[in-house]
Design an enzyme around this catalytic site. Structure first.
Site, short mmCIF file in Angstrom:
data_model
loop_
_atom_site.label_atom_id
_atom_site.label_comp_id
_atom_site.label_asym_id
_atom_site.label_seq_id
_atom_site.Cartn_x
_atom_site.Cartn_y
_atom_site.Cartn_z
N ASN A 136 0.83 -1.22 0.00
CA ASN A 136 0.00 0.00 0.00
C ASN A 136 0.86 1.27 0.00
O ASN A 136 0.36 2.37 0.18
CB ASN A 136 -0.95 0.00 1.21
CG ASN A 136 -0.20 0.01 2.54
OD1 ASN A 136 1.03 0.11 2.58
ND2 ASN A 136 -0.93 -0.08 3.63
N HIS A 138 3.35 1.94 2.16
CA HIS A 138 3.88 2.41 3.45
C HIS A 138 5.40 2.25 3.53
O HIS A 138 5.98 1.37 2.89
CB HIS A 138 3.16 1.75 4.65
CG HIS A 138 3.51 0.32 4.91
ND1 HIS A 138 2.60 -0.58 5.45
CD2 HIS A 138 4.65 -0.41 4.75
CE1 HIS A 138 3.18 -1.76 5.59
NE2 HIS A 138 4.42 -1.68 5.17
N GLU A 143 1.45 4.29 7.54
CA GLU A 143 0.41 3.81 6.62
C GLU A 143 -0.15 5.00 5.82
O GLU A 143 0.06 6.16 6.20
CB GLU A 143 -0.71 3.14 7.43
CG GLU A 143 -0.25 1.92 8.24
CD GLU A 143 -0.06 0.65 7.40
OE1 GLU A 143 0.31 0.76 6.21
OE2 GLU A 143 -0.27 -0.44 7.95
C1 F6R Z 1 9.52 -3.23 8.41
C2 F6R Z 1 8.77 -2.12 7.83
C3 F6R Z 1 7.82 -2.28 6.72
C4 F6R Z 1 8.28 -3.27 5.66
C5 F6R Z 1 7.22 -3.41 4.55
C6 F6R Z 1 7.62 -4.45 3.55
O1 F6R Z 1 10.37 -2.79 9.44
O2 F6R Z 1 8.92 -1.04 8.31
O3 F6R Z 1 7.58 -1.03 6.11
O4 F6R Z 1 9.48 -2.81 5.11
O5 F6R Z 1 6.02 -3.78 5.12
O6 F6R Z 1 7.65 -5.69 4.17
P1 F6R Z 1 8.30 -6.93 3.44
O7 F6R Z 1 9.74 -6.61 3.30
O8 F6R Z 1 8.10 -8.08 4.40
O9 F6R Z 1 7.61 -7.09 2.15
#
Ligand code: F6R
Length: 264
Positions: A136, A138, A143
């Site tokens: 999304n 973030h 978010e």
């Molecule tokens: C983790 C974080 C999140 C992840 C994001 C992607 O510390 O801050 O923003 O980087 O959700 O997650 P993955 O890498 O598991 O796809």
């Protein structure tokens, strides 16, 4: 922004770890900002490998975690503190006192977040911040609709993020729905930012962040305001970008520009 398109995940991780290595060569007491999740795991593995080969020394490095779930103890296997210890800190020679993280159960959340910001400033700020991106858009746990000027604080996760994290909480009842995260304003103060993404499910978030307008609806689009961001992608994550050829062209001619710039 520099958009770097690589063939696969391994190449993404090599590029990112190489950049960290170069920054560490310039400043051994480098301050790193580190994300958890699936994305940076390969980078951490490469850093561990370089440490084991004696190429990298983390004895003067400081590290700050990007975020943490509210309600989890430090030793909970799904806490970000546990993740970072297991996947990086316990395998390198970083000093315990140089590892900083947000607590899952602070006595006073606002005070804890203020202190975290103060601590980051007191060591001169983050030199290199590693980021993943949510589907999304973030970054950290900022978010959609997070203020682009936000600082470290408590946030409520979206249902989408909670759902995506469910697989890690198998058999557990309460999946955290609150977190502490560095704010977008905090992240933008890092000197260099590396955002990594692989896989098709990140393609839309990537194109919106890189080629869309700067908007709180896509938190990672705020990175367009930063002077030194590298977005390192595989082909799938880059698949919706409309200016792929241009990004490739710029990257393949980079050495020439650097040589020219040095002469000026
Ligand atoms: C983790 C974080 C999140 C992840 C994001 C992607 O510390 O801050 O923003 O980087 O959700 O997650 P993955 O890498 O598991 O796809």
């Amino acid at each position: 922004m520099e958009i770097i398109i690589k063939n696969d995940y391994d190449e993404i991780c090599s590029e990112a770890s190489q950049i960290i290595f170069q920054e560490w060569q310039k400043k051994n007491n480098i301050v790193l900002g580190l994300a958890t999740g699936r994305t940076p795991l390969g980078v951490y593995a490469k850093l561990i490998d370089s440490f084991k080969k004696g190429e990298l020394d983390f004895s003067e490095t400081r590290a700050f975690s990007l975020d943490e779930y509210i309600g989890l103890k430090k030793d909970h296997p799904q806490s970000f503190a546990y993740f970072m210890n297991k996947n990086l800190y316990h395998q390198i020679n970083i000093k315990k006192e140089n590892i900083h993280g947000l607590q899952g159960l602070p006595e006073d959340i606002d005070e804890h977040c203020r202190q975290y910001e103060t601590l980051i400033k007191s060591v001169g700020g983050i030199d290199v911040q590693i980021l993943g991106i949510g589907s999304n858009g973030h970054i950290g746990f900022n978010e959609p609709s997070s203020s682009l000027a936000s600082r470290t604080r408590a946030k409520t996760l979206t249902e989408e993020t909670i759902e995506s994290n469910r697989q890690f909480f198998k058999g557990e009842e309460g999946i955290p729905c609150y977190c502490l995260t560095m704010g977008i304003g905090t992240i933008l103060e890092a000197k260099t930012i590396l955002l990594l993404a692989f896989g098709e499910n990140k393609a839309e978030a990537v194109v919106n962040s890189v080629e869309g307008p700067v908007t709180a609806t896509v938190p990672a689009s705020a990175l367009q305001l930063h002077p030194d961001v590298k977005i390192i992608l595989d082909e799938d994550a880059a698949s919706l970008l409309t200016r792929k050829d241009y990004y490739r062209w710029v990257y393949s001619n980079k050495k020439g520009v650097e040589r020219y710039a040095k002469k000026l």
